[in-house]
Scaffold this active site. Structure first.
Site: not given
Ligand code: 13P
Length: 258
Positions: A15, A17, A101, A103, A173, A179, A219
């Site tokens: 992803n 982003k 997601h 976010e 997640e 992150g 992560s």
């Molecule tokens: P990270 O791997 O940067 O923690 O992000 C995970 C994520 O949100 C994948 O959709």
């Protein structure tokens, strides 16, 4: 070990982003594509920002790499400034779409009602939803993880048929692991993946639930992917930060291949 408990092929999706211009996406995906060309026993895909979708579709032509949108808005078209529909994603070459997601839920206020409409819109257009669920740190500490995750799943799936064949990927997640460098331990993740599989068993029936891939996200890195994927109900990963560098993304795919 993979294969001993299930027939599910692991599925690793990057992803990206809000990272990478069109040129950067093409460059990274070209390196990744060539790095994973000879890796068998694992499926992989990438979810670039919308402007890079078509370029990425061209870059992966002839490979097995899947292409995903990061979001969509329900409906085919309309006066919804800034939004992108399922038919538009399909026309750009996507086969999958990330929905719900954390976010989107937490930064953009998406709730289960909207997420359910998005899932239905994807399914109606034969785009495979990657439905994301996960609890916050606060919810985990209050022992609400199971309740939150099953409510998000149930909420997200309310508008699609509840039995039989549904082409779906679920991504667990935990919000506190996204992150942050904090990863759920394999045992913590497996516990929630098991709950998700049980929920899907009730919703879809046992056979479909066994066939549905449940990714872990939060992560994931080359150094922790193998131990997470060794768990019985962890069938892949949704990778953020570590997918931006094509060699670390390819190393995760390699780890998933076992
Ligand atoms: P990270 O791997 O940067 O923690 O992000 C995970 C994520 O949100 C994948 O959709």
């Amino acid at each position: 070990m993979w294969g001993s408990m299930s027939e599910r092929t692991p599925f690793i999706v990057g992803n990206w982003k809000m990272y990478k211009t069109v040129a950067e996406a093409r460059g990274a995906l070209t390196v990744f594509r060539d790095a994973v060309r000879n890796i068998d026993g694992v499926d992989c895909g990438v979810a670039p920002p919308f402007p890079a979708l078509e370029t990425c579709a061209a870059t992966i032509t002839g490979s097995d790499i899947a292409l995903a949108g990061q979001n969509l808005y329900p409906g085919d078209e309309g006066a919804f400034t800034g939004e992108v529909s399922a038919p538009m994603l399909k026309a750009a070459g996507a086969t999958h779409v990330i929905i719900g997601h954390s976010e989107r839920r937490h930064l953009f206020g998406e709730d289960d009602t909207l997420i359910a409409r998005k899932v239905k819109s994807a399914v109606d257009q034969n785009l495979i939803p990657i439905l994301c669920v996960g609890e916050t740190q606060e919810q985990r500490e209050a022992d609400e993880t199971a309740e939150v995750v099953t409510a998000q799943l149930g909420g997200g799936l309310t508008k699609v048929k509840s039995a039989g064949q549904l082409d779906l990927v679920v991504a667990y997640e935990p919000v506190w692991a996204i992150g942050t460098g904090l990863t759920a331990t394999p045992a913590q993740a497996q516990e929630v993946h098991g709950l998700i599989r049980d929920f899907l068993g009730d919703f879809l029936g046992a056979t479909s639930a066994q066939e549905t891939r449940i990714q872990y996200g939060g992560s994931v890195k080359p150094s922790n992917a193998a131990e997470l994927l060794a768990e019985r109900d962890i069938d892949g990963a949704l990778v953020g930060g570590a997918s931006l560098d094509p060699s670390s993304f390819a190393a995760i795919v390699e780890a998933a291949a076992g």
